[in-house]
Design a protein around this motif. Sequence first.
Motif, PDB file in Angstrom:
ATOM      1  N   CYS A 126       0.834  -1.209   0.000  1.00  0.00           N
ATOM      2  CA  CYS A 126       0.000   0.000   0.000  1.00  0.00           C
ATOM      3  C   CYS A 126       0.866   1.255   0.000  1.00  0.00           C
ATOM      4  CB  CYS A 126      -0.923   0.007   1.217  1.00  0.00           C
ATOM      5  SG  CYS A 126      -2.270  -1.201   1.137  1.00  0.00           S
ATOM      6  N   ARG A 127       1.928   1.226   0.799  1.00  0.00           N
ATOM      7  CA  ARG A 127       2.834   2.376   0.854  1.00  0.00           C
ATOM      8  C   ARG A 127       3.633   2.505  -0.439  1.00  0.00           C
ATOM      9  NH1 ARG A 127       3.583   0.589   6.290  1.00  0.00           N
ATOM     10  NH2 ARG A 127       5.492  -0.510   5.681  1.00  0.00           N
ATOM     11  N   TYR A 128       4.091   1.375  -0.942  1.00  0.00           N
ATOM     12  CA  TYR A 128       4.945   1.381  -2.137  1.00  0.00           C
ATOM     13  C   TYR A 128       4.196   1.910  -3.358  1.00  0.00           C
ATOM     14  CZ  TYR A 128       8.104  -0.398  -5.764  1.00  0.00           C
ATOM     15  OH  TYR A 128       8.948  -0.504  -6.841  1.00  0.00           O
ATOM     16  N   ASN A 130       1.218   3.487  -3.129  1.00  0.00           N
ATOM     17  CA  ASN A 130       0.335   4.582  -2.724  1.00  0.00           C
ATOM     18  C   ASN A 130      -1.115   4.264  -3.087  1.00  0.00           C
ATOM     19  OD1 ASN A 130      -0.311   7.078  -1.584  1.00  0.00           O
ATOM     20  ND2 ASN A 130      -0.064   8.181  -3.519  1.00  0.00           N
ATOM     21  N   ARG A 131      -1.553   3.088  -2.678  1.00  0.00           N
ATOM     22  CA  ARG A 131      -2.895   2.612  -2.962  1.00  0.00           C
ATOM     23  C   ARG A 131      -3.567   2.130  -1.677  1.00  0.00           C
ATOM     24  NH1 ARG A 131      -1.646   4.549  -7.212  1.00  0.00           N
ATOM     25  NH2 ARG A 131      -2.155   3.840  -9.329  1.00  0.00           N
ATOM     26  N   GLU A 132      -4.904   2.119  -1.700  1.00  0.00           N
ATOM     27  CA  GLU A 132      -5.678   1.633  -0.567  1.00  0.00           C
ATOM     28  C   GLU A 132      -5.564   0.111  -0.458  1.00  0.00           C
ATOM     29  OE1 GLU A 132      -7.234   3.483   1.633  1.00  0.00           O
ATOM     30  OE2 GLU A 132      -6.820   5.389   0.608  1.00  0.00           O
ATOM     31  N   LYS A 177       3.630   3.536 -11.427  1.00  0.00           N
ATOM     32  CA  LYS A 177       4.799   3.332 -10.567  1.00  0.00           C
ATOM     33  C   LYS A 177       5.987   2.850 -11.403  1.00  0.00           C
ATOM     34  CE  LYS A 177       7.116   2.836  -6.712  1.00  0.00           C
ATOM     35  NZ  LYS A 177       7.490   3.981  -5.835  1.00  0.00           N
TER      36      LYS A 177
END
Length: 207
Positions: A126-128, A130-132, A177
């Motif tokens: 999720c952090r990598y 930037n998704r829910e 990404k």
Amino acid sequence: MKVDSEQFFDSIFLSYNKILKRLHVLGITTKNGKEISELDLRRAIDVMIKKHPTCRWRSEKIRSKKYFVLVEGYYWLTQVYFQKEKSLIDADIDFFKLRIKQYEELLKVDHNENYWNEDMDIKQLCRYFNREDITVRKAIKKMCDSRFEKYKFVVDGKVVISSKGVEWICKNIFKQKYLELLEKYKMELTEKYIKTGYPYDNFFWKN
């Protein structure tokens, strides 16, 4: 001598008018098949700058009242923005992969696409990306449905995706990404290209 110097500058950067003339000569049109207007070109360049600000493809106005665009930016316009065969993101990715290959060959640098080195759990993904959470889980399901469930495993009750799985998700689902990674590497090569003595974002006081 004037012709020679003009040819030299044209090999590095182009004015909007020269870009427009080249597009017309090449028969490149809008998505609707119409001749590209100055407004169309300006909109395209705005998209280019918004998508790839780190590439420094457009000059800053210093003394001149007009902008100039690096030839690499011109290639992006013809091969990405105004092309009609692929989606914009796929064309963009292919463009950066090609530019990376060209830089590597010129600089004699070995290709090493080593962007994904770690296994990641869902929170890390999720952090990598930037998704829910739910979006990442859907991406994992799509990966498994595509017969790559071998990239998914469980550690201490947590779902973990192998580095190969992270690569697959990046290249096939969260392509933005992947594009960002390619652009970052391309600019690292560009800096080496500049240090070697080649002109890049040098507008020779024309701007």
